[in-house]
Design a protein around this motif. Structure first.
Motif, PDB file in Angstrom:
ATOM      1  N   ASP A 189    -103.481 -26.511  67.767  1.00  0.00           N
ATOM      2  CA  ASP A 189    -102.334 -26.977  68.541  1.00  0.00           C
ATOM      3  C   ASP A 189    -102.614 -28.390  69.041  1.00  0.00           C
ATOM      4  O   ASP A 189    -103.651 -28.642  69.673  1.00  0.00           O
ATOM      5  N   TRP A 190    -101.666 -29.302  68.763  1.00  0.00           N
ATOM      6  CA  TRP A 190    -101.809 -30.711  69.120  1.00  0.00           C
ATOM      7  C   TRP A 190    -100.762 -31.108  70.150  1.00  0.00           C
ATOM      8  O   TRP A 190     -99.683 -30.518  70.212  1.00  0.00           O
ATOM      9  N   GLU A 191    -101.083 -32.141  70.925  1.00  0.00           N
ATOM     10  CA  GLU A 191    -100.097 -32.754  71.798  1.00  0.00           C
ATOM     11  C   GLU A 191    -100.443 -34.223  72.017  1.00  0.00           C
ATOM     12  O   GLU A 191    -101.616 -34.604  71.994  1.00  0.00           O
ATOM     13  N   ALA A 192     -99.416 -35.024  72.194  1.00  0.00           N
ATOM     14  CA  ALA A 192     -99.615 -36.455  72.465  1.00  0.00           C
ATOM     15  C   ALA A 192     -98.422 -36.973  73.250  1.00  0.00           C
ATOM     16  O   ALA A 192     -97.284 -36.548  73.022  1.00  0.00           O
ATOM     17  N   GLY A 193     -98.681 -37.883  74.174  1.00  0.00           N
ATOM     18  CA  GLY A 193     -97.589 -38.417  74.971  1.00  0.00           C
ATOM     19  C   GLY A 193     -98.064 -39.324  76.089  1.00  0.00           C
ATOM     20  O   GLY A 193     -99.081 -40.016  75.961  1.00  0.00           O
ATOM     21  N   TYR A 194     -97.354 -39.274  77.213  1.00  0.00           N
ATOM     22  CA  TYR A 194     -97.533 -40.217  78.320  1.00  0.00           C
ATOM     23  C   TYR A 194     -97.626 -39.477  79.646  1.00  0.00           C
ATOM     24  O   TYR A 194     -96.953 -38.458  79.853  1.00  0.00           O
ATOM     25  N   MET A 195     -98.460 -39.992  80.552  1.00  0.00           N
ATOM     26  CA  MET A 195     -98.569 -39.437  81.896  1.00  0.00           C
ATOM     27  C   MET A 195     -98.556 -40.556  82.928  1.00  0.00           C
ATOM     28  O   MET A 195     -99.266 -41.556  82.774  1.00  0.00           O
ATOM     29  N   ASN A 196     -97.743 -40.364  83.962  1.00  0.00           N
ATOM     30  CA  ASN A 196     -97.756 -41.256  85.123  1.00  0.00           C
ATOM     31  C   ASN A 196     -98.521 -40.557  86.236  1.00  0.00           C
ATOM     32  O   ASN A 196     -98.216 -39.418  86.602  1.00  0.00           O
ATOM     33  N   GLN A 197     -99.525 -41.244  86.774  1.00  0.00           N
ATOM     34  CA  GLN A 197    -100.389 -40.671  87.808  1.00  0.00           C
ATOM     35  C   GLN A 197    -100.237 -41.469  89.104  1.00  0.00           C
ATOM     36  O   GLN A 197    -100.472 -42.677  89.129  1.00  0.00           O
ATOM     37  N   TYR A 198     -99.846 -40.769  90.156  1.00  0.00           N
ATOM     38  CA  TYR A 198     -99.798 -41.364  91.497  1.00  0.00           C
ATOM     39  C   TYR A 198    -100.982 -40.834  92.300  1.00  0.00           C
ATOM     40  O   TYR A 198    -101.216 -39.627  92.350  1.00  0.00           O
ATOM     41  N   ARG A 199    -101.745 -41.745  92.905  1.00  0.00           N
ATOM     42  CA  ARG A 199    -102.867 -41.359  93.755  1.00  0.00           C
ATOM     43  C   ARG A 199    -102.660 -41.948  95.139  1.00  0.00           C
ATOM     44  O   ARG A 199    -102.506 -43.169  95.296  1.00  0.00           O
ATOM     45  N   ASN A 200    -102.668 -41.088  96.144  1.00  0.00           N
ATOM     46  CA  ASN A 200    -102.440 -41.498  97.519  1.00  0.00           C
ATOM     47  C   ASN A 200    -103.690 -42.182  98.063  1.00  0.00           C
ATOM     48  O   ASN A 200    -104.786 -41.623  98.023  1.00  0.00           O
TER      49      ASN A 200
END
Length: 221
Positions: A189-200
């Motif tokens: 099983d494969w996956e690929a994409g984008y993530m936006n990470q907010y760190r306080n």
């Protein structure tokens, strides 16, 4: 037509983060094994490696665990995590225990909405105190019409339940919003994409908004 549209969306998701100086490439490899085909137990080893834009390894996390599927369809999991982050001077090393409940919520628009609730207990090498935190994820998974691909949209909020002297803070710590395309080849099983990470930010530090490419591979045996 559908395939071209999906491919274009995937390319945009992968290229967009390159415009940000804060981007990384996060890769995951997950191996799963059941004692038998009809067993409710499943053993899992997850390895995550995060790379800087220049290709240098920034963080590695190794997460073994075991899960048990209940009659209701919910899945109870638990395990251990070792994490190491490179920095000037000694690397930052962390140990965690984690407990998790995964569940289905509803079927919407031809897809499924699910949830994951996780507790973590964190210890940092060379520092005193245990950091407790809650991680809550919602995820929507749906097939893409005319293809063998799936679209997965998820959001995970991380909330600290106490404060330690080594940087673990009470309250909202982090949020990860992710969009990936999933597909299957054989038992992979494969996956690929984008993530936006907010760190306080804590202790007067600025909040961070980071963009990451995410690539994952999972195999069952």
């Amino acid at each position: 037509m559908h395939r071209n549209f999906v491919f274009a969306c995937l390319v945009l998701a992968l290229v967009a983060p390159c415009a940000s100086a804060e981007n990384q490439v996060w890769t995951t490899l997950t191996l799963k094994k059941k004692p038998s085909a009809d067993s409710r137990y499943e053993f899992e080893l997850n390895t995550e490696m995060r790379y800087q834009p220049d290709g240098d390894l920034d963080t590695i996390e190794i997460r073994p665990g075991v899960s048990y599927r209940l009659d209701s369809g919910m899945k109870v999991s638990g395990g251990y995590l070792f994490g190491s982050t490179r920095r000037a001077g000694p690397d930052r090393r962390e140990h965690r225990l984690w407990q998790q409940l995964s569940y289905d919520i509803a079927e919407l628009g031809g897809g499924k909405l699910g949830g994951r609730t996780k507790m973590e207990e964190r210890w940092r090498e060379g520092a005193d105190g245990t950091g407790w935190r809650l991680r809550q994820q919602l995820a929507y998974d749906a097939p893409i019409t005319g293809t063998k691909l799936k679209l997965n949209l998820s959001d995970e909020a991380t909330i600290g339940l106490n404060t330690t002297g080594w940087g673990h803070s009470e309250g909202m710590q982090e949020n990860r919003a992710k969009a990936v395309i999933k597909w299957k080849t054989g038992n992979l099983d494969w996956e690929a994409g984008y993530m936006n990470q907010y760190r306080n930010g804590i202790n007067g530090a600025d909040d961070q908004y980071n963009d990451h490419i995410v690539i994952g591979l999972s195999a069952g045996f």
